[in-house]
Each structure stands twice: as structure tokens, then as C-alpha cells.
Design a protein around this motif. Structure first.
Motif, PDB file in Angstrom:
ATOM      1  N   VAL A 144      -3.351  -0.230   5.511  1.00 50.34           N
ATOM      2  CA  VAL A 144      -1.938   0.042   5.246  1.00 50.34           C
ATOM      3  C   VAL A 144      -1.156  -1.249   5.421  1.00 50.34           C
ATOM      4  O   VAL A 144      -1.137  -1.839   6.505  1.00 50.34           O
ATOM      5  CB  VAL A 144      -1.377   1.128   6.189  1.00 50.34           C
ATOM      6  CG1 VAL A 144       0.094   1.381   5.876  1.00 50.34           C
ATOM      7  CG2 VAL A 144      -2.176   2.419   6.060  1.00 50.34           C
ATOM      8  N   MET A 145      -0.526  -1.709   4.339  1.00 53.64           N
ATOM      9  CA  MET A 145       0.297  -2.913   4.361  1.00 53.64           C
ATOM     10  C   MET A 145       1.759  -2.488   4.436  1.00 53.64           C
ATOM     11  O   MET A 145       2.245  -1.756   3.564  1.00 53.64           O
ATOM     12  CB  MET A 145       0.077  -3.734   3.087  1.00 53.64           C
ATOM     13  CG  MET A 145      -1.376  -3.973   2.721  1.00 53.64           C
ATOM     14  SD  MET A 145      -2.204  -5.100   3.838  1.00 53.64           S
ATOM     15  CE  MET A 145      -1.442  -6.629   3.386  1.00 53.64           C
ATOM     16  N   MET A 146       2.462  -2.936   5.473  1.00 60.73           N
ATOM     17  CA  MET A 146       3.869  -2.581   5.639  1.00 60.73           C
ATOM     18  C   MET A 146       4.744  -3.762   5.241  1.00 60.73           C
ATOM     19  O   MET A 146       4.554  -4.879   5.717  1.00 60.73           O
ATOM     20  CB  MET A 146       4.135  -2.160   7.078  1.00 60.73           C
ATOM     21  CG  MET A 146       3.305  -0.959   7.497  1.00 60.73           C
ATOM     22  SD  MET A 146       3.545  -0.477   9.220  1.00 60.73           S
ATOM     23  CE  MET A 146       5.176   0.230   9.146  1.00 60.73           C
ATOM     24  N   THR A 147       5.711  -3.508   4.357  1.00 63.97           N
ATOM     25  CA  THR A 147       6.569  -4.572   3.851  1.00 63.97           C
ATOM     26  C   THR A 147       8.001  -4.054   3.743  1.00 63.97           C
ATOM     27  O   THR A 147       8.347  -3.051   4.381  1.00 63.97           O
ATOM     28  CB  THR A 147       6.022  -5.083   2.496  1.00 63.97           C
ATOM     29  OG1 THR A 147       6.822  -6.168   2.042  1.00 63.97           O
ATOM     30  CG2 THR A 147       5.964  -3.988   1.451  1.00 63.97           C
ATOM     31  N   ASP A 148       8.843  -4.728   2.954  1.00 63.18           N
ATOM     32  CA  ASP A 148      10.244  -4.318   2.857  1.00 63.18           C
ATOM     33  C   ASP A 148      10.609  -3.833   1.455  1.00 63.18           C
ATOM     34  O   ASP A 148      11.772  -3.854   1.067  1.00 63.18           O
ATOM     35  CB  ASP A 148      11.170  -5.463   3.279  1.00 63.18           C
ATOM     36  CG  ASP A 148      10.993  -6.709   2.429  1.00 63.18           C
ATOM     37  OD1 ASP A 148      10.092  -6.722   1.559  1.00 63.18           O
ATOM     38  OD2 ASP A 148      11.749  -7.676   2.631  1.00 63.18           O
ATOM     39  N   VAL A 149       9.597  -3.423   0.695  1.00 64.98           N
ATOM     40  CA  VAL A 149       9.827  -2.804  -0.613  1.00 64.98           C
ATOM     41  C   VAL A 149       9.009  -1.521  -0.683  1.00 64.98           C
ATOM     42  O   VAL A 149       8.107  -1.304   0.126  1.00 64.98           O
ATOM     43  CB  VAL A 149       9.446  -3.744  -1.783  1.00 64.98           C
ATOM     44  CG1 VAL A 149      10.342  -4.971  -1.806  1.00 64.98           C
ATOM     45  CG2 VAL A 149       7.983  -4.152  -1.697  1.00 64.98           C
ATOM     46  N   LYS A 150       9.314  -0.693  -1.680  1.00 69.32           N
ATOM     47  CA  LYS A 150       8.706   0.633  -1.746  1.00 69.32           C
ATOM     48  C   LYS A 150       7.225   0.593  -2.092  1.00 69.32           C
ATOM     49  O   LYS A 150       6.461   1.481  -1.719  1.00 69.32           O
ATOM     50  CB  LYS A 150       9.469   1.480  -2.771  1.00 69.32           C
ATOM     51  CG  LYS A 150       9.158   2.958  -2.706  1.00 69.32           C
ATOM     52  CD  LYS A 150      10.076   3.747  -3.628  1.00 69.32           C
ATOM     53  CE  LYS A 150       9.787   5.245  -3.532  1.00 69.32           C
ATOM     54  NZ  LYS A 150      10.668   6.034  -4.418  1.00 69.32           N
ATOM     55  N   GLY A 151       6.810  -0.435  -2.824  1.00 63.74           N
ATOM     56  CA  GLY A 151       5.416  -0.529  -3.247  1.00 63.74           C
ATOM     57  C   GLY A 151       5.315  -1.297  -4.546  1.00 63.74           C
ATOM     58  O   GLY A 151       6.125  -2.185  -4.817  1.00 63.74           O
ATOM     59  N   ILE A 152       4.337  -0.952  -5.370  1.00 70.89           N
ATOM     60  CA  ILE A 152       4.112  -1.635  -6.644  1.00 70.89           C
ATOM     61  C   ILE A 152       4.912  -0.948  -7.750  1.00 70.89           C
ATOM     62  O   ILE A 152       4.985   0.278  -7.810  1.00 70.89           O
ATOM     63  CB  ILE A 152       2.606  -1.635  -6.992  1.00 70.89           C
ATOM     64  CG1 ILE A 152       1.824  -2.433  -5.941  1.00 70.89           C
ATOM     65  CG2 ILE A 152       2.363  -2.211  -8.382  1.00 70.89           C
ATOM     66  CD1 ILE A 152       0.324  -2.381  -6.128  1.00 70.89           C
ATOM     67  N   ARG A 153       5.485  -1.772  -8.626  1.00 67.54           N
ATOM     68  CA  ARG A 153       6.212  -1.247  -9.787  1.00 67.54           C
ATOM     69  C   ARG A 153       5.514  -1.684 -11.067  1.00 67.54           C
ATOM     70  O   ARG A 153       4.887  -2.743 -11.119  1.00 67.54           O
ATOM     71  CB  ARG A 153       7.659  -1.748  -9.787  1.00 67.54           C
ATOM     72  CG  ARG A 153       8.468  -1.263  -8.587  1.00 67.54           C
ATOM     73  CD  ARG A 153       9.913  -1.728  -8.661  1.00 67.54           C
ATOM     74  NE  ARG A 153      10.678  -1.282  -7.511  1.00 67.54           N
ATOM     75  CZ  ARG A 153      11.250  -0.090  -7.414  1.00 67.54           C
ATOM     76  NH1 ARG A 153      11.153   0.769  -8.423  1.00 67.54           N
ATOM     77  NH2 ARG A 153      11.930   0.245  -6.337  1.00 67.54           N
ATOM     78  N   ASP A 154       5.647  -0.863 -12.120  1.00 67.66           N
ATOM     79  CA  ASP A 154       5.040  -1.215 -13.402  1.00 67.66           C
ATOM     80  C   ASP A 154       5.962  -2.153 -14.178  1.00 67.66           C
ATOM     81  O   ASP A 154       7.011  -2.586 -13.674  1.00 67.66           O
ATOM     82  CB  ASP A 154       4.686   0.037 -14.210  1.00 67.66           C
ATOM     83  CG  ASP A 154       5.907   0.851 -14.624  1.00 67.66           C
ATOM     84  OD1 ASP A 154       7.045   0.338 -14.547  1.00 67.66           O
ATOM     85  OD2 ASP A 154       5.728   2.018 -15.028  1.00 67.66           O
TER      86      ASP A 154
END
Length: 226
Positions: A144-154
Motif C-alpha cells: 500500500v503506497m500512501m500519497t497525496d492524490v487519489k491514485g492513477i488517472r487515465d
């Protein structure tokens, strides 16, 4: 900034010279590591601070621009030629013995991404890449990678709840995934290639983010499957 050293990034990698390396080790293996350990302990955990140098945990080697380009399956033609990243390293191997011993005694290892080679040279390694390699070495079920964006976008900016490893590789090749996300995606791909079943990229600012991602049907971030 206070020391007058300008941070320079190239394709998501912080270029690290000797002066920067000294500060990086002092901050990551010292100040930040101790702060995280203290927070975990104050909230009921049993945390222990480590770096890749401790107990033969992590053997590293220099990360070259050519190797980074090859790992991403893309050309880093940015006008800087074959200039490398200085004292930036990559994980060569991990001996998880120390981490396993700590886990057996219910300690939480907090690992600063500082590595060394056989000659004793110190390298700054991207924390995401260390996490991916560590997950594979430990035989983890999830990363689990925690960051400051929701995830991957297309390519259209739509958030992807679930995506396959092959689809992510295609997105990297097409340039759909931006530079800031590249190390995280690369770490997830490394973990999946090393036997981890699933990898997740989530927004760690959301309360109970890990629980929501793992225990709800749709999750809140992006799940990458093998």
C-alpha cells in the motif's frame, strides 16, 4: 532551502550530489525517521527506526539514467544526454532477516531509504522503490503506497479504481502517468513482479484510508493487480 542547496529532479528522481547526500541521510535516517517512530509509539505501537545500512538489510548500487529509462520502458530524451543521478541508488538485494526478527517480536520497523554498496558508499534511494523491493523480499500479500492524490488517472483524467499490471505498463510507455507518480508505479510493478498479489496507491490524507481501501468493495484509491 535554508542551506542554499537547490533540489533538482529528473524524471521523478532527485539528483543527489555529495552535499545533498549528507543532508538527505541526516534528515531521512535521523529527524524524519525518529518523528515517525515517536508518533507510532505514542499511539500504542512498538516502532523501531532503521536504515538500509542496519544489519546488512539492503545492498544498493548507483542508479543510472539508462537503467531508469529501461525499467520504465521509455526514452529519457530531455536534452541532458546520459547524465546520471549522482549519489542516487537502486536496491540490489535485500536481506529481510532483521525485519522478520523485529516482526516476530511485534515491533514495527520504520526504514529510512538510505543504502550502501559493498565498498561502503552511501546512496539515496527513492522510498517508494525501497518499499516495493521490501514487500517482494518479505513475501507480502499487499503493498500500500500512501500519497497525496487519489491514485492513477487515465488519459482523460478519470480516476481508475482497479487496473492491471499490463495496463499500467502501457500507460507508462504512452506517458499517461506523470513523472511524480512514476516511482510509485515502478515500485508497485516491482512488487507485483516479485510475487506480491496486489498493490494499492491511495490518498493517505483521508482518515482510515487503508481500512477503506482494503475492506470496502470499491476502495478509495487505485488497486493494481498482477
Amino acid at each position: 532551502q535554508r542551506l542554499g542547496i537547490e533540489a533538482r529532479f529528473r524524471h521523478g528522481v532527485r539528483v543527489t550530489d555529495e552535499a545533498t547526500m549528507e543532508i538527505v541521510e541526516m534528515v531521512l535516517a535521523g529527524k524524519i525517521n525518529m518523528e515517525i517512530v515517536d508518533l507510532l509509539n505514542r499511539h500504542g505501537g512498538l516502532a523501531v527506526g532503521l536504515s538500509g545500512k542496519d544489519g546488512g538489510l539492503m545492498l544498493s548500487r548507483p542508479l543510472t539514467a539508462k537503467a531508469w529509462a529501461a525499467s520504465l520502458e521509455k526514452d529519457l530524451d530531455d536534452g541532458e544526454g546520459d547524465e546520471d543521478f549522482g549519489l542516487v541508488g537502486e536496491v540490489q538485494s535485500i536481506d529481510p532477516t532483521l525485519v522478520r526478527k523485529l516482526q516476530q517480536d511485534h515491533y514495527i520497523p520504520v526504514i529510512a531509504p538510505i543504502g550502501t554498496n559493498r565498498e561502503g558508499n552511501t546512496y539515496n534511494i527513492n522510498a517508494d522503490l525501497v518499499a516495493g523491493a521490501m514487500a517482494a523480499a518479505l513475501g507480502a500479500e499487499k503493498l500500500v503506497m500512501m500519497t497525496d492524490v487519489k491514485g492513477i488517472r487515465d488519459a482523460n483524467g478519470r480516476h481508475l479504481s482497479t487496473v492491471s499490471r499490463k495496463d499500467v505498463q502501457r500507460m507508462v510507455k504512452k506517458g499517461t502517468i506523470g513523472e511524480g507518480m512514476l516511482p510509485k508505479v515502478h515500485a508497485c510493478l516491482d512488487a507485483l513482479g516479485g510475487g506480491v498479489s496486489k498493490a494499492h496507491i491511495i490518498d493517505g490524507r483521508i482518515p482510515h484510508a487503508i481500512l477503506l481501501e482494503v475492506f470496502t468493495r470499491k476502495g478509495i484509491g487505485t488497486e493494481i493487480t498482477s
